[in-house]
Design an enzyme around this catalytic site. Structure first.
Site, mmCIF file in Angstrom:
data_model
loop_
_atom_site.group_PDB
_atom_site.id
_atom_site.type_symbol
_atom_site.label_atom_id
_atom_site.label_comp_id
_atom_site.label_asym_id
_atom_site.label_seq_id
_atom_site.Cartn_x
_atom_site.Cartn_y
_atom_site.Cartn_z
ATOM 1 N N PRO A 100 4.754 -2.331 7.800
ATOM 2 C CA PRO A 100 6.015 -2.517 7.064
ATOM 3 C C PRO A 100 6.532 -1.154 6.599
ATOM 4 C CG PRO A 100 4.337 -4.065 6.308
ATOM 5 C CD PRO A 100 3.643 -3.081 7.193
ATOM 6 N N LYS A 101 7.834 -0.910 6.855
ATOM 7 C CA LYS A 101 8.394 0.432 6.605
ATOM 8 C C LYS A 101 9.576 0.385 5.667
ATOM 9 C CE LYS A 101 7.138 1.638 11.246
ATOM 10 N NZ LYS A 101 6.588 0.304 11.539
ATOM 11 N N GLU A 228 -12.222 5.905 16.165
ATOM 12 C CA GLU A 228 -11.365 6.464 17.225
ATOM 13 C C GLU A 228 -11.677 7.938 17.419
ATOM 14 O OE1 GLU A 228 -7.072 5.100 18.174
ATOM 15 O OE2 GLU A 228 -7.318 4.867 16.014
ATOM 16 N N ASP A 303 -3.293 -2.583 22.928
ATOM 17 C CA ASP A 303 -3.016 -1.545 21.926
ATOM 18 C C ASP A 303 -1.508 -1.262 21.859
ATOM 19 O OD1 ASP A 303 -3.707 0.160 19.913
ATOM 20 O OD2 ASP A 303 -4.506 1.752 21.182
HETATM 21 C C1 6MZ Z 1 -4.265 4.124 15.533
HETATM 22 C C2 6MZ Z 1 -2.217 3.265 16.149
HETATM 23 C C3 6MZ Z 1 -2.556 3.371 17.512
HETATM 24 O O1 6MZ Z 1 3.053 -0.368 13.151
HETATM 25 O O2 6MZ Z 1 5.098 0.916 13.722
HETATM 26 N N1 6MZ Z 1 -0.978 2.781 16.077
HETATM 27 N N2 6MZ Z 1 -3.066 3.648 15.173
HETATM 28 N N3 6MZ Z 1 -4.652 4.262 16.818
HETATM 29 C C4 6MZ Z 1 -3.842 3.899 17.840
HETATM 30 N N4 6MZ Z 1 -4.277 4.096 19.123
HETATM 31 C C5 6MZ Z 1 -3.607 4.872 20.069
HETATM 32 N N5 6MZ Z 1 -1.525 2.905 18.231
HETATM 33 C C6 6MZ Z 1 -0.567 2.541 17.340
HETATM 34 O O3 6MZ Z 1 3.402 0.425 15.495
HETATM 35 C C7 6MZ Z 1 3.127 1.782 15.715
HETATM 36 C C8 6MZ Z 1 2.069 2.288 14.743
HETATM 37 O O4 6MZ Z 1 0.818 1.662 15.029
HETATM 38 C C9 6MZ Z 1 -0.258 2.555 14.799
HETATM 39 C C10 6MZ Z 1 0.364 3.851 14.314
HETATM 40 O O5 6MZ Z 1 0.373 3.867 12.901
HETATM 41 C C11 6MZ Z 1 1.772 3.787 14.865
HETATM 42 O O6 6MZ Z 1 2.683 4.557 14.135
HETATM 43 P P1 6MZ Z 1 4.125 -0.134 14.170
HETATM 44 O O7 6MZ Z 1 4.802 -1.378 14.632
#
Ligand code: 6MZ
Length: 364
Positions: A100-101, A228, A303
């Protein structure tokens, strides 16, 4: 890709909304912002178009994606498209996660951002969708036979969707707490849990712990991005916390593997993402093999289907070919994921019925 992988029902449990946007949509939105002078389109075009990116570069790309997507109509549109795209490849249950932003320039709060997401779920039109705890989807009992589309005679698909709210590792304790409270307020709209994600080299576990503990006390489900990058102290603290699931688990050492296996915490495995971001150097040494052989609870996920140019069918196909698994084993892997979803037993029962009738049709 072989037909059966697409036809097989699938469960997606680790998909980030803003990572799952269609290329064509992202480019279209960037072009419009370019015309408005908000960004320089020629500068971002090549960044959007895919090539291998390190984990660090992926997070730079997310900052750009967020500039392009964070307004109400766009959030609604991408949510609708992402759900429809998953449903089109026979994902029958989707847990979609998003952070949520706030966007002060347009008066957007975390709550109104999430309302735009829910609006996107309501706007889904190419399939029947069930996303609230009381909703069986477009007024159709979930276990009724698929309905013939009156317009073109084809069978309409059906998808269950649940939402997870992500805490970004850049956030403060107070901001994380705000997200958890929002999740609690939105339970009736299909929010079932909390995810901790974001750049793994940013932020400290201790910052998020109070909000995560509160979430758990209140009965929300929790999944954590765990391991990770190398960070033994954090990985151990996360396993100690005992979340309902973890994502990735790439950089574990012997002791952590032992703890994980004893804990039986299900792992969300994202093969393409791990390879693209170089979290794992090559597919043949991926920890999927060891966990699969140990019968540890596992689920294959995308992912960021947009950012990594993949699909859930693609992930199943990749696993089948890389690890020499057959059609039946892949179907069983997919069906097992039902055990780890954050929905109630009724949904689980209905999904199992769906899988079993699909198995007959697919001759599995
Ligand atoms: C960690 C990840 C990610 O939330 O803006 N996000 N966080 N590791 C990953 N692996 C590559 N891939 C995505 O979707 C985008 C956000 O999801 C998280 C990051 O915070 C990214 O900004 P939303 O919908």
């Amino acid at each position: 890709m072989e037909h059966w992988v697409t036809m097989m029902p699938k469960v997606e449990l680790h998909a980030h909304l803003n990572g799952s946007i269609r290329d064509s949509t992202l480019l279209e939105l960037a072009r419009v912002l370019g015309e408005k002078g908000v960004i320089v389109f020629s500068d971002v075009e090549h960044v959007i178009m895919k090539s291998d990116r390190t984990l660090h570069e992926v997070f730079k790309l997310f900052d750009l994606i967020h500039i392009i997507t964070t307004d109400y109509t766009t959030v609604t549109r991408i949510t609708k498209e992402v759900v429809e795209d998953f449903a089109a490849e026979n994902v029958v249950y989707l847990e979609l996660r998003t952070t949520p932003k706030r966007n002060d320039s347009i008066g957007m709060s975390k709550r109104s951002y999430m309302e735009a997401v829910v609006e996107g779920l309501r706007a889904v039109s190419t399939v029947d969708i069930a996303f609230t705890p009381h909703d069986l989807g477009a007024g159709i009992p979930a276990n009724s036979p698929p309905v013939k589309d009156l317009c073109n005679g084809t069978t309409r698909k059906k998808i269950y969707v649940r939402l997870l709210l992500s805490i970004d590792r850049r956030e403060t304790t107070a901001a994380a707490m705000e997200t958890v409270k929002l999740a609690l307020e939105m339970r009736d709209l299909g929010v079932v849990g909390i995810d901790l994600s974001g750049n793994p080299i940013v932020g400290e576990w201790i910052t998020f712990l109070p909000a995560l503990k509160f979430a758990r006390e209140q009965g929300l489900f929790i999944t954590l991005h765990c391991g990770e990058v190398r960070n033994r102290k954090e990985i151990q603290a996360m396993l100690e916390f005992s979340p309902q699931r973890i994502g990735h688990a790439c950089c574990f050492e012997e002791e952590e593997w032992r703890k994980l296996k004893t804990s039986e915490i299900p792992v969300e495995i994202c093969l393409t993402s791990n390879i693209r971001t170089e979290s794992i150097s090559s597919i043949d040494i991926h920890h999927f093999v060891d966990l699969y052989n140990a019968k540890h609870p596992l689920v294959l996920c995308t992912d960021d289907a947009g950012v990594f140019s993949t699909t859930l069918s693609g992930e199943y196909f990749l696993a089948a070919s890389a690890f020499g698994l057959g059609k039946r084993e892949m179907f069983q892997l997919s069906r097992n994921a039902i055990d780890f979803i954050f929905a109630d037993d009724k949904v689980k029962r209905e999904l199992r019925e769906n899988f079993d009738s699909a198995a007959m049709k697919l001759d599995l």
